[in-house]
Design an enzyme around this catalytic site. Structure first.
Site, PDB file in Angstrom:
ATOM      1  N   GLY A 133       0.819  -1.446  -0.127  1.00  0.00           N
ATOM      2  CA  GLY A 133      -0.088  -0.066   0.219  1.00  0.00           C
ATOM      3  C   GLY A 133       0.571   1.464  -0.034  1.00  0.00           C
ATOM      4  NE  ARG A 177      18.119  14.853  -5.224  1.00  0.00           N
ATOM      5  CZ  ARG A 177      17.744  15.975  -5.267  1.00  0.00           C
ATOM      6  NH1 ARG A 177      17.618  16.451  -4.073  1.00  0.00           N
ATOM      7  NH2 ARG A 177      17.021  16.143  -6.420  1.00  0.00           N
ATOM      8  NE  ARG A 194      -1.383  -5.428  -1.261  1.00  0.00           N
ATOM      9  CZ  ARG A 194      -1.721  -3.817  -1.113  1.00  0.00           C
ATOM     10  NH1 ARG A 194      -2.433  -3.338  -2.120  1.00  0.00           N
ATOM     11  NH2 ARG A 194      -1.208  -3.115   0.558  1.00  0.00           N
ATOM     12  CG  ASP A 199       3.608  -7.585   6.963  1.00  0.00           C
ATOM     13  OD1 ASP A 199       2.851  -6.817   6.077  1.00  0.00           O
ATOM     14  OD2 ASP A 199       2.461  -8.361   8.005  1.00  0.00           O
ATOM     15  N   GLY A 200       4.677  -7.638   4.537  1.00  0.00           N
ATOM     16  CA  GLY A 200       5.339  -8.546   2.989  1.00  0.00           C
ATOM     17  C   GLY A 200       6.151  -7.871   2.732  1.00  0.00           C
ATOM     18  CB  THR A 235       2.869   1.226   6.131  1.00  0.00           C
ATOM     19  OG1 THR A 235       0.611   0.714   7.010  1.00  0.00           O
ATOM     20  CG2 THR A 235       3.415   0.610   7.381  1.00  0.00           C
ATOM     21  CG  ASP A 248      -2.247   1.079   7.568  1.00  0.00           C
ATOM     22  OD1 ASP A 248      -3.225   1.719   7.691  1.00  0.00           O
ATOM     23  OD2 ASP A 248      -2.263  -0.644   7.283  1.00  0.00           O
ATOM     24  CG  ASP A 255       0.420  -2.385   9.706  1.00  0.00           C
ATOM     25  OD1 ASP A 255       1.178  -1.684   9.458  1.00  0.00           O
ATOM     26  OD2 ASP A 255      -0.535  -3.939   9.368  1.00  0.00           O
ATOM     27  NE  ARG A 270      -2.632  -3.827   5.876  1.00  0.00           N
ATOM     28  CZ  ARG A 270      -1.391  -4.817   5.867  1.00  0.00           C
ATOM     29  NH1 ARG A 270      -1.756  -5.205   5.331  1.00  0.00           N
ATOM     30  NH2 ARG A 270       0.005  -4.161   6.181  1.00  0.00           N
ATOM     31  N   GLY A 288     -10.467  14.887  20.132  1.00  0.00           N
ATOM     32  CA  GLY A 288     -11.777  15.043  21.306  1.00  0.00           C
ATOM     33  C   GLY A 288     -13.102  14.168  21.136  1.00  0.00           C
TER      34      GLY A 288
HETATM   35  P1  ADP Z   1       3.199  -5.160   2.240  1.00  0.00           P
HETATM   36  O1  ADP Z   1       3.935  -4.923   2.444  1.00  0.00           O
HETATM   37  O2  ADP Z   1       2.024  -3.278   2.277  1.00  0.00           O
HETATM   38  O3  ADP Z   1       2.613  -5.666   3.848  1.00  0.00           O
HETATM   39  P2  ADP Z   1       1.728  -6.689   0.917  1.00  0.00           P
HETATM   40  O4  ADP Z   1       1.510  -7.527   1.738  1.00  0.00           O
HETATM   41  O5  ADP Z   1       0.870  -6.794  -0.165  1.00  0.00           O
HETATM   42  O6  ADP Z   1       2.345  -5.515   1.881  1.00  0.00           O
HETATM   43  O7  ADP Z   1       3.024  -6.742  -0.223  1.00  0.00           O
HETATM   44  C1  ADP Z   1       3.727  -6.359  -1.125  1.00  0.00           C
HETATM   45  C2  ADP Z   1       4.509  -6.967  -1.879  1.00  0.00           C
HETATM   46  O8  ADP Z   1       5.285  -8.054  -1.347  1.00  0.00           O
HETATM   47  C3  ADP Z   1       3.865  -8.629  -2.507  1.00  0.00           C
HETATM   48  O9  ADP Z   1       2.699  -8.568  -3.431  1.00  0.00           O
HETATM   49  C4  ADP Z   1       4.494  -9.300  -2.308  1.00  0.00           C
HETATM   50  O10 ADP Z   1       5.228  -9.141  -4.075  1.00  0.00           O
HETATM   51  C5  ADP Z   1       5.503  -9.462  -1.902  1.00  0.00           C
HETATM   52  N1  ADP Z   1       5.635 -10.253  -0.874  1.00  0.00           N
HETATM   53  C6  ADP Z   1       4.357 -10.422   0.792  1.00  0.00           C
HETATM   54  N2  ADP Z   1       4.912 -10.976   1.053  1.00  0.00           N
HETATM   55  C7  ADP Z   1       6.030 -12.382   0.873  1.00  0.00           C
HETATM   56  C8  ADP Z   1       6.023 -13.296   0.962  1.00  0.00           C
HETATM   57  N3  ADP Z   1       6.090 -13.863   2.377  1.00  0.00           N
HETATM   58  N4  ADP Z   1       8.120 -13.909   0.290  1.00  0.00           N
HETATM   59  C9  ADP Z   1       7.934 -13.076  -0.640  1.00  0.00           C
HETATM   60  N5  ADP Z   1       7.351 -11.829  -1.061  1.00  0.00           N
HETATM   61  C10 ADP Z   1       6.228 -11.168  -0.370  1.00  0.00           C
END
Ligand code: ADP
Length: 353
Positions: free
Chosen positions: A14, A28, A75, A106-107, A128, A130, A132, A174, A188
């Site tokens: 995101g 830079r 994604r 985290d993804g 992000t 969020d 989170d 999220r 408030g």
């Molecule tokens: P975010 O980074 O905001 O958590 P996503 O969970 O959609 O967003 O992850 C972003 C991209 O990171 C995914 O589209 C994918 O290409 C990659 N990704 C997510 N999970 C994994 C994983 N377990 N192993 C390798 N790449 C991943």
């Protein structure tokens, strides 16, 4: 000091305000150290497809103040497969990329770990709205998103006051209630609902009715999107139980855009610069964090496990490779974070009337 011919920078997952400021800082800082920078479009998808451009200083001009991400985001489920990963590594080799700064959640960090394990030095930056990501107190975009929420809600509050009305507002985040809790305090709000902590509906409504008796005319309820399916039915219940006209608003993606706040621009610049420094020091598989107002870094694996610990989602074997002392440190970290969140939540009710 490790020597890099070229590093890549990408945004994934995101989008968040401040991502552009981060891209600028990474570019830079690398160029200032004699390292070339490849801007990789559309995250890991673009990496696999070789969708990239060699950046000079001017490619990142006039972006520090812009929301969204000029590298775009996408994604890519395919990147998680062996074939996808092999394609990404091949593209890195062909383009002489031996380090990557990946901005996202985290993804995105999981992807960075996979690349690190295959020899591409990677540093993750938390981008992000969020907030989170447990390892960091602040993620890039969070501050701007909260400022946008309070601007929107202040407007709603004006009209609530004129008409003796309530507005229930669902905000993004999220599964995390950080945006809801902090903006709830800042505007408030009479009521704040987050999924992390129990909500006493009867007590909250009673307090609203008492304050109405005392002459209060505007009522703001902030609900975190993590409290799934709560906000709209609650709007109806609130109106029935209080007799106060009650409207519902979902701010949704409007808070994902816009010009980044001062705090996000500075954080993005500090984190982007730190990512390049870490790569030059020969480090890899780390996420840059902001903890107790200091820029620091943490092993991505540890950050992901810490995250699961905080969210009560630990998997079997997660803690096996850590010493007892390490595990205790992680537990203390999570306990402190939960206690701070709970304290703010209690404070929001204490001063809500
Ligand atoms: P975010 O980074 O905001 O958590 P996503 O969970 O959609 O967003 O992850 C972003 C991209 O990171 C995914 O589209 C994918 O290409 C990659 N990704 C997510 N999970 C994994 C994983 N377990 N192993 C390798 N790449 C991943």
């Amino acid at each position: 000091m490790k020597t890099f011919e070229r590093i890549g920078v990408l945004t994934s997952g995101g989008d968040a305000p401040g991502m552009n400021a981060t891209i600028r800082a990474v570019t830079r800082a690398a160029l200032a150290n004699g390292v070339e920078v490849m801007g990789i479009y559309e995250g890991y998808k673009g990496l696999m497809e070789g969708n990239m451009k060699l950046f000079d200083e001017r490619d990142v001009s006039n972006i520090i103040n812009h929301g969204g991400t000029m590298l775009y985001s996408a994604r890519s489920p395919e990147f998680k497969t062996e074939e996808g990963m092999a394609r990404a590594i091949k593209v890195c080799e062909e383009n002489h990329i031996n380090g990557i700064v990946a901005i996202g959640g985290d993804g995105t960090f999981r992807g960075a770990t996979d690349l690190s394990n295959r020899g591409i030095a990677c540093i993750g930056l938390p981008g992000t709205i969020d907030n989170d990501i447990t390892a960091t107190d602040y993620s890039i975009g969070y501050d701007t998103a909260m400022n946008t929420v309070i601007e929107m809600v202040d407007r709603l509050r004006d009209t609530c006051e004129s008409h003796l009305r309530c507005n229930v507002i669902e905000v993004m985040g999220r599964n995390a209630g950080y945006i809801a809790l902090n903006t709830g305090i800042a505007v408030g709000a009479s009521i704040v609902v987050v999924s992390e902590l129990p909500f006493d509906e009867d007590k909250a409504i009673e307090a609203v009715l008492e304050s109405k008796k005392e002459g209060k005319r505007n009522f703001i309820v902030i609900v975190s999107e993590g409290a799934e399916g709560f906000a709209e039915p609650f709007t109806k219940r609130f109106a029935e139980k209080t007799g106060i006209e009650t409207k519902f608003a979902r701010l949704a993606h409007v808070v994902r855009g816009g010009s980044p706040s001062l705090r996000d621009r500075v954080l993005a610049t500090e984190m982007g610069t730190e990512a390049v420094n870490l790569l030059l020091e020969g480090k890899s598989n780390l996420v840059v964090c902001n903890h107790d107002n200091k820029i620091c870094s943490m092993d991505i694996d540890r950050a992901l496990i810490l995250d699961r610990m905080y969210k009560g989602k630990l998997k079997e074997g997660d803690l096996d490779s850590y010493s007892e002392e390490d595990v205790q440190q992680m537990r203390d970290f999570c306990a402190k974070k939960s206690a701070e969140f709970k304290k703010l939540y209690e404070m929001s009710y204490l001063i809500s009337r």
